[in-house]
Scaffold this motif. Structure first.
Motif, PDB file in Angstrom:
ATOM      1  N   VAL A 241      -8.667   6.458   4.879  1.00 38.72           N
ATOM      2  CA  VAL A 241      -8.219   7.774   5.359  1.00 38.72           C
ATOM      3  C   VAL A 241      -6.809   8.068   4.847  1.00 38.72           C
ATOM      4  O   VAL A 241      -6.521   9.181   4.398  1.00 38.72           O
ATOM      5  CB  VAL A 241      -8.275   7.841   6.907  1.00 38.72           C
ATOM      6  CG1 VAL A 241      -7.684   9.134   7.422  1.00 38.72           C
ATOM      7  CG2 VAL A 241      -9.697   7.677   7.391  1.00 38.72           C
ATOM      8  N   THR A 242      -5.940   7.072   4.867  1.00 42.67           N
ATOM      9  CA  THR A 242      -4.576   7.274   4.373  1.00 42.67           C
ATOM     10  C   THR A 242      -4.578   7.538   2.870  1.00 42.67           C
ATOM     11  O   THR A 242      -3.815   8.377   2.383  1.00 42.67           O
ATOM     12  CB  THR A 242      -3.701   6.050   4.715  1.00 42.67           C
ATOM     13  OG1 THR A 242      -3.795   5.790   6.112  1.00 42.67           O
ATOM     14  CG2 THR A 242      -2.256   6.302   4.359  1.00 42.67           C
TER      15      THR A 242
ATOM     16  N   ILE B 231      -4.925  14.006  -1.451  1.00 38.21           N
ATOM     17  CA  ILE B 231      -4.956  15.443  -1.156  1.00 38.21           C
ATOM     18  C   ILE B 231      -3.547  16.023  -1.161  1.00 38.21           C
ATOM     19  O   ILE B 231      -3.290  17.052  -1.784  1.00 38.21           O
ATOM     20  CB  ILE B 231      -5.667  15.704   0.184  1.00 38.21           C
ATOM     21  CG1 ILE B 231      -7.160  15.422   0.049  1.00 38.21           C
ATOM     22  CG2 ILE B 231      -5.434  17.134   0.664  1.00 38.21           C
ATOM     23  CD1 ILE B 231      -7.921  15.458   1.354  1.00 38.21           C
ATOM     24  N   LEU B 232      -2.629  15.364  -0.466  1.00 41.39           N
ATOM     25  CA  LEU B 232      -1.257  15.868  -0.423  1.00 41.39           C
ATOM     26  C   LEU B 232      -0.600  15.848  -1.793  1.00 41.39           C
ATOM     27  O   LEU B 232       0.183  16.730  -2.125  1.00 41.39           O
ATOM     28  CB  LEU B 232      -0.417  15.035   0.540  1.00 41.39           C
ATOM     29  CG  LEU B 232      -0.508  15.379   2.005  1.00 41.39           C
ATOM     30  CD1 LEU B 232       0.309  14.400   2.822  1.00 41.39           C
ATOM     31  CD2 LEU B 232      -0.038  16.784   2.263  1.00 41.39           C
ATOM     32  N   ASN B 233      -0.910  14.844  -2.571  1.00 37.22           N
ATOM     33  CA  ASN B 233      -0.269  14.717  -3.874  1.00 37.22           C
ATOM     34  C   ASN B 233      -0.754  15.759  -4.867  1.00 37.22           C
ATOM     35  O   ASN B 233       0.032  16.279  -5.638  1.00 37.22           O
ATOM     36  CB  ASN B 233      -0.511  13.319  -4.433  1.00 37.22           C
ATOM     37  CG  ASN B 233       0.355  13.059  -5.630  1.00 37.22           C
ATOM     38  OD1 ASN B 233       1.567  13.143  -5.551  1.00 37.22           O
ATOM     39  ND2 ASN B 233      -0.273  12.762  -6.749  1.00 37.22           N
ATOM     40  N   PHE B 234      -2.037  16.078  -4.849  1.00 40.14           N
ATOM     41  CA  PHE B 234      -2.583  16.938  -5.893  1.00 40.14           C
ATOM     42  C   PHE B 234      -2.862  18.367  -5.468  1.00 40.14           C
ATOM     43  O   PHE B 234      -3.376  19.149  -6.263  1.00 40.14           O
ATOM     44  CB  PHE B 234      -3.849  16.310  -6.489  1.00 40.14           C
ATOM     45  CG  PHE B 234      -3.529  15.112  -7.330  1.00 40.14           C
ATOM     46  CD1 PHE B 234      -2.763  15.237  -8.473  1.00 40.14           C
ATOM     47  CD2 PHE B 234      -3.964  13.861  -6.965  1.00 40.14           C
ATOM     48  CE1 PHE B 234      -2.448  14.134  -9.246  1.00 40.14           C
ATOM     49  CE2 PHE B 234      -3.662  12.749  -7.730  1.00 40.14           C
ATOM     50  CZ  PHE B 234      -2.900  12.886  -8.867  1.00 40.14           C
TER      51      PHE B 234
ATOM     52  N   LEU C 176       2.207   8.930   9.575  1.00 40.53           N
ATOM     53  CA  LEU C 176       1.517   9.473  10.757  1.00 40.53           C
ATOM     54  C   LEU C 176       0.012   9.282  10.677  1.00 40.53           C
ATOM     55  O   LEU C 176      -0.635   8.900  11.659  1.00 40.53           O
ATOM     56  CB  LEU C 176       1.841  10.960  10.925  1.00 40.53           C
ATOM     57  CG  LEU C 176       3.123  11.291  11.647  1.00 40.53           C
ATOM     58  CD1 LEU C 176       3.392  12.790  11.589  1.00 40.53           C
ATOM     59  CD2 LEU C 176       3.063  10.822  13.078  1.00 40.53           C
ATOM     60  N   VAL C 177      -0.554   9.546   9.511  1.00 43.53           N
ATOM     61  CA  VAL C 177      -2.000   9.368   9.344  1.00 43.53           C
ATOM     62  C   VAL C 177      -2.373   7.908   9.544  1.00 43.53           C
ATOM     63  O   VAL C 177      -3.368   7.593  10.206  1.00 43.53           O
ATOM     64  CB  VAL C 177      -2.453   9.891   7.962  1.00 43.53           C
ATOM     65  CG1 VAL C 177      -3.867   9.460   7.640  1.00 43.53           C
ATOM     66  CG2 VAL C 177      -2.336  11.401   7.918  1.00 43.53           C
ATOM     67  N   ASP C 178      -1.581   7.014   9.001  1.00 39.47           N
ATOM     68  CA  ASP C 178      -1.846   5.585   9.189  1.00 39.47           C
ATOM     69  C   ASP C 178      -1.702   5.184  10.652  1.00 39.47           C
ATOM     70  O   ASP C 178      -2.483   4.379  11.158  1.00 39.47           O
ATOM     71  CB  ASP C 178      -0.905   4.754   8.321  1.00 39.47           C
ATOM     72  CG  ASP C 178      -1.218   3.286   8.410  1.00 39.47           C
ATOM     73  OD1 ASP C 178      -2.307   2.886   7.954  1.00 39.47           O
ATOM     74  OD2 ASP C 178      -0.391   2.542   8.966  1.00 39.47           O
ATOM     75  N   LEU C 179      -0.735   5.750  11.324  1.00 42.11           N
ATOM     76  CA  LEU C 179      -0.532   5.446  12.744  1.00 42.11           C
ATOM     77  C   LEU C 179      -1.717   5.929  13.579  1.00 42.11           C
ATOM     78  O   LEU C 179      -2.178   5.232  14.480  1.00 42.11           O
ATOM     79  CB  LEU C 179       0.764   6.102  13.233  1.00 42.11           C
ATOM     80  CG  LEU C 179       1.230   5.782  14.641  1.00 42.11           C
ATOM     81  CD1 LEU C 179       1.580   4.303  14.760  1.00 42.11           C
ATOM     82  CD2 LEU C 179       2.432   6.636  14.997  1.00 42.11           C
ATOM     83  N   PHE C 180      -2.236   7.108  13.253  1.00 43.84           N
ATOM     84  CA  PHE C 180      -3.354   7.666  14.019  1.00 43.84           C
ATOM     85  C   PHE C 180      -4.689   7.000  13.708  1.00 43.84           C
ATOM     86  O   PHE C 180      -5.482   6.735  14.601  1.00 43.84           O
ATOM     87  CB  PHE C 180      -3.485   9.172  13.781  1.00 43.84           C
ATOM     88  CG  PHE C 180      -2.401   9.986  14.413  1.00 43.84           C
ATOM     89  CD1 PHE C 180      -1.830   9.617  15.617  1.00 43.84           C
ATOM     90  CD2 PHE C 180      -1.930  11.134  13.799  1.00 43.84           C
ATOM     91  CE1 PHE C 180      -0.828  10.357  16.203  1.00 43.84           C
ATOM     92  CE2 PHE C 180      -0.930  11.885  14.376  1.00 43.84           C
ATOM     93  CZ  PHE C 180      -0.377  11.503  15.581  1.00 43.84           C
TER      94      PHE C 180
ATOM     95  N   PHE D 280       0.833  -1.205   0.000  1.00 39.97           N
ATOM     96  CA  PHE D 280       0.000   0.000   0.000  1.00 39.97           C
ATOM     97  C   PHE D 280       0.875   1.265   0.000  1.00 39.97           C
ATOM     98  O   PHE D 280       0.680   2.169  -0.807  1.00 39.97           O
ATOM     99  CB  PHE D 280      -0.920  -0.037   1.233  1.00 39.97           C
ATOM    100  CG  PHE D 280      -1.763   1.177   1.422  1.00 39.97           C
ATOM    101  CD1 PHE D 280      -2.871   1.397   0.635  1.00 39.97           C
ATOM    102  CD2 PHE D 280      -1.451   2.098   2.414  1.00 39.97           C
ATOM    103  CE1 PHE D 280      -3.662   2.518   0.820  1.00 39.97           C
ATOM    104  CE2 PHE D 280      -2.234   3.213   2.608  1.00 39.97           C
ATOM    105  CZ  PHE D 280      -3.342   3.428   1.802  1.00 39.97           C
ATOM    106  N   PHE D 281       1.859   1.304   0.892  1.00 39.32           N
ATOM    107  CA  PHE D 281       2.738   2.471   0.959  1.00 39.32           C
ATOM    108  C   PHE D 281       3.629   2.575  -0.271  1.00 39.32           C
ATOM    109  O   PHE D 281       3.868   3.680  -0.763  1.00 39.32           O
ATOM    110  CB  PHE D 281       3.584   2.443   2.232  1.00 39.32           C
ATOM    111  CG  PHE D 281       2.848   2.917   3.438  1.00 39.32           C
ATOM    112  CD1 PHE D 281       2.465   4.242   3.573  1.00 39.32           C
ATOM    113  CD2 PHE D 281       2.504   2.034   4.445  1.00 39.32           C
ATOM    114  CE1 PHE D 281       1.771   4.683   4.676  1.00 39.32           C
ATOM    115  CE2 PHE D 281       1.804   2.456   5.553  1.00 39.32           C
ATOM    116  CZ  PHE D 281       1.438   3.787   5.668  1.00 39.32           C
ATOM    117  N   LEU D 282       4.111   1.460  -0.777  1.00 42.96           N
ATOM    118  CA  LEU D 282       4.921   1.494  -2.004  1.00 42.96           C
ATOM    119  C   LEU D 282       4.111   2.001  -3.192  1.00 42.96           C
ATOM    120  O   LEU D 282       4.626   2.725  -4.046  1.00 42.96           O
ATOM    121  CB  LEU D 282       5.503   0.116  -2.294  1.00 42.96           C
ATOM    122  CG  LEU D 282       6.637  -0.328  -1.380  1.00 42.96           C
ATOM    123  CD1 LEU D 282       7.068  -1.749  -1.720  1.00 42.96           C
ATOM    124  CD2 LEU D 282       7.810   0.622  -1.460  1.00 42.96           C
TER     125      LEU D 282
END
Length: 175
Positions: A146-147, A153-156, A136-140, A39-41
């Protein structure tokens, strides 16, 4: 001097939060083959591809440096290189941060004093910010949804694209 040490410690402790447990660590690389790793990759690859896609024809390219980048490089050359470490420098009316400038200076020393090295430094800085924000979002929230929304959002958001390439507005083409 404590500013970069505190930052490095915070990143270190965040990475420790994601380390596998000791019983999983003994299993070796098998612990890395999980859906969450894939997922993260995926989101890291998504970020890299979307920020390098049509790099030469990006709307902010215009055969020059952005004004802010020009000032950053001027400040690096005149106030940081060859001077003792300072966490902040008083500059005309404002106090300028220097951790960013030391980071860029390291990239320039490693890869050469050119615009592409400066842009690579900005790209890796944004990629690091992107990855650690997702962690951090995944940890919370511990939620793929949500991640993923955070990743999109962060990417675009426009600042992610503009500040990734803020270092140059140079079109990398052969003349």
């Amino acid at each position: 001097m404590w500013q970069p040490i505190g930052w490095l410690l915070s990143i270190f402790f965040l990475l420790l939060a994601f380390l596998p447990r000791q019983s999983e660590l003994a299993a070796g690389l098998k612990t890395l083959i999980k859906p969450k790793t894939a997922f993260f990759l995926f989101w890291i690859l998504f970020f890299v591809v979307s920020h390098l896609w049509n790099f030469r024809t990006a709307p902010w390219n215009g055969d020059a440096l952005f004004d802010e980048s020009g000032w950053d490089l001027w400040f690096l050359k005149n106030s940081v290189i060859g001077h003792p470490y300072q966490p902040a420098w008083f500059h005309i009316v404002i106090s300028r941060e220097t951790l960013f400038h030391y980071y860029v200076w390291g990239f320039l020393k490693l890869f050469g004093f050119n615009i592409l090295s400066y842009e690579a430094a900005l790209f890796s800085l944004w990629l690091t910010t992107y990855v650690f924000t997702l962690l951090l979002v995944d940890l919370f929230f511990d939620s793929y949804v949500v991640t993923s929304v955070t990743a999109l959002i962060l990417n675009f958001l426009p600042f992610a694209f503009i500040y990734t390439s803020l270092g140059t507005a140079t079109q990398w083409r052969r003349h």
